[in-house]
Design a protein around this motif. Structure first.
Motif, PDB file in Angstrom:
ATOM      1  N   LYS A 124       0.830  -1.215   0.000  1.00 56.31           N
ATOM      2  CA  LYS A 124       0.000   0.000   0.000  1.00 56.31           C
ATOM      3  C   LYS A 124       0.867   1.269   0.000  1.00 56.31           C
ATOM      4  CE  LYS A 124      -3.863  -2.000   2.631  1.00 56.31           C
ATOM      5  NZ  LYS A 124      -3.412  -3.386   2.598  1.00 56.31           N
ATOM      6  N   GLU A 125       1.943   1.245   0.785  1.00 60.44           N
ATOM      7  CA  GLU A 125       2.826   2.410   0.875  1.00 60.44           C
ATOM      8  C   GLU A 125       3.459   2.724  -0.475  1.00 60.44           C
ATOM      9  OE1 GLU A 125       3.260   4.195   3.708  1.00 60.44           O
ATOM     10  OE2 GLU A 125       1.999   2.850   4.869  1.00 60.44           O
ATOM     11  N   LYS A 126       3.978   1.675  -1.144  1.00 56.57           N
ATOM     12  CA  LYS A 126       4.642   1.887  -2.435  1.00 56.57           C
ATOM     13  C   LYS A 126       3.659   2.385  -3.489  1.00 56.57           C
ATOM     14  CE  LYS A 126       8.549  -1.287  -2.184  1.00 56.57           C
ATOM     15  NZ  LYS A 126       9.181  -2.463  -2.815  1.00 56.57           N
ATOM     16  N   LEU A 127       2.441   1.843  -3.475  1.00 52.84           N
ATOM     17  CA  LEU A 127       1.444   2.275  -4.451  1.00 52.84           C
ATOM     18  C   LEU A 127       1.084   3.746  -4.218  1.00 52.84           C
ATOM     19  CD1 LEU A 127      -0.405   1.728  -6.807  1.00 52.84           C
ATOM     20  CD2 LEU A 127      -2.063   0.745  -5.213  1.00 52.84           C
ATOM     21  N   ALA A 128       0.837   4.117  -2.976  1.00 50.72           N
ATOM     22  CA  ALA A 128       0.504   5.508  -2.657  1.00 50.72           C
ATOM     23  C   ALA A 128       1.680   6.430  -2.988  1.00 50.72           C
ATOM     24  CB  ALA A 128       0.112   5.630  -1.188  1.00 50.72           C
ATOM     25  N   MET A 129       2.904   5.985  -2.714  1.00 53.11           N
ATOM     26  CA  MET A 129       4.093   6.779  -3.046  1.00 53.11           C
ATOM     27  C   MET A 129       4.205   6.971  -4.562  1.00 53.11           C
ATOM     28  SD  MET A 129       5.948   7.805  -0.410  1.00 53.11           S
ATOM     29  CE  MET A 129       7.693   7.859  -0.778  1.00 53.11           C
ATOM     30  N   ALA A 130       3.914   5.918  -5.331  1.00 56.74           N
ATOM     31  CA  ALA A 130       3.979   6.024  -6.788  1.00 56.74           C
ATOM     32  C   ALA A 130       2.966   7.052  -7.287  1.00 56.74           C
ATOM     33  CB  ALA A 130       3.729   4.664  -7.436  1.00 56.74           C
ATOM     34  N   ILE A 131       1.761   7.046  -6.726  1.00 57.61           N
ATOM     35  CA  ILE A 131       0.740   8.024  -7.121  1.00 57.61           C
ATOM     36  C   ILE A 131       1.243   9.439  -6.832  1.00 57.61           C
ATOM     37  CG2 ILE A 131      -1.593   8.878  -6.661  1.00 57.61           C
ATOM     38  CD1 ILE A 131      -2.284   5.899  -5.897  1.00 57.61           C
ATOM     39  N   ALA A 132       1.750   9.666  -5.631  1.00 57.88           N
ATOM     40  CA  ALA A 132       2.236  10.991  -5.245  1.00 57.88           C
ATOM     41  C   ALA A 132       3.414  11.425  -6.112  1.00 57.88           C
ATOM     42  CB  ALA A 132       2.631  10.994  -3.765  1.00 57.88           C
ATOM     43  N   TYR A 133       4.336  10.515  -6.356  1.00 57.61           N
ATOM     44  CA  TYR A 133       5.525  10.814  -7.147  1.00 57.61           C
ATOM     45  C   TYR A 133       5.128  11.202  -8.575  1.00 57.61           C
ATOM     46  CZ  TYR A 133      10.315  10.137  -8.882  1.00 57.61           C
ATOM     47  OH  TYR A 133      11.553  10.331  -9.431  1.00 57.61           O
ATOM     48  N   ILE A 134       4.260  10.407  -9.188  1.00 58.13           N
ATOM     49  CA  ILE A 134       3.839  10.661 -10.566  1.00 58.13           C
ATOM     50  C   ILE A 134       3.017  11.945 -10.643  1.00 58.13           C
ATOM     51  CG2 ILE A 134       2.413   9.770 -12.463  1.00 58.13           C
ATOM     52  CD1 ILE A 134       3.361   6.910 -11.449  1.00 58.13           C
ATOM     53  N   SER A 135       2.205  12.221  -9.624  1.00 60.41           N
ATOM     54  CA  SER A 135       1.371  13.428  -9.635  1.00 60.41           C
ATOM     55  C   SER A 135       2.215  14.703  -9.657  1.00 60.41           C
ATOM     56  CB  SER A 135       0.421  13.453  -8.439  1.00 60.41           C
ATOM     57  OG  SER A 135       1.102  13.775  -7.245  1.00 60.41           O
TER      58      SER A 135
END
Length: 195
Positions: A124-135
């Protein structure tokens, strides 16, 4: 220690250092750059907390900034050091583009995600981090793909969370990397437009 790099630096001006900062300093890295990078990582982590368990329609607008440079290829494998990448992939990786819909249909079940399991599979952490990073429009490296010829499927060598964000944000095409020696076997499983 005359002539030493420490003679030319005002250590007091740097202030207290973490262990990581002290090691980086001793390795000749710029502490101010290191601190700025850490601050950005902290901000992305804080932003990521807001996206955790959020459904894709509520994600921020995502504009993928695919980093296709040779120097970034090692990031296709999560946590790969430059020396290790150079040893394993001395000729680099081969870049291709796939239809995400077709690719998803050929993706191994251990890597593929359905919407109902979006936050239950993987980290969950990595997925949320990927969303934030890409945003934030940060450069992101395509995932690394391997063939599973016996099952006529493909799987990831790295980049599962990048694929997941691309899939559920409505991307049509996905760039992928492949070991040049595996490119032909991948293309026998899924249509790839090789660069």
């Amino acid at each position: 220690m005359s002539g030493n790099r420490l003679d030319k630096i005002d250590l007091a001006a740097l202030g207290p250092m973490t262990t990581a900062e002290a090691i980086a300093f001793l390795n000749g890295e710029d502490i101010d750059v290191l601190r700025a990078q850490q601050q950005e990582r902290d901000e992305i982590a804080e932003e990521a907390d807001r996206y955790k368990l959020v459904s894709p329609p509520e994600w921020p607008s995502l504009e993928f900034n695919w980093d296709l440079s040779a120097s970034a290829q090692r990031f296709a494998l999560d946590g790969c050091k430059p020396e290790s990448f150079a040893t394993s992939f001395s000729n680099g990786l081969r870049l291709g583009w796939v239809s995400l819909k077709e690719f998803d249909a050929k993706l191994s079940r251990i890597n593929r995600r359905a919407l109902v399991e979006l936050w239950d599979v993987g980290d969950k952490e990595k997925l949320a981090m990927a969303i934030a990073y890409i945003s934030r429009g940060k450069p992101i490296t395509p995932p690394l793909v391997h063939p599973i010829p016996a099952e006529k499927q493909v799987c990831f060598g790295g980049g599962n969370h990048r694929y997941t964000v691309a899939k559920f944000s409505g991307q049509i095409d996905l760039p992928i990397y492949a070991d040049p020696g595996e490119a032909e076997r991948i293309a026998a499983i899924v249509t790839v437009r090789w660069a």
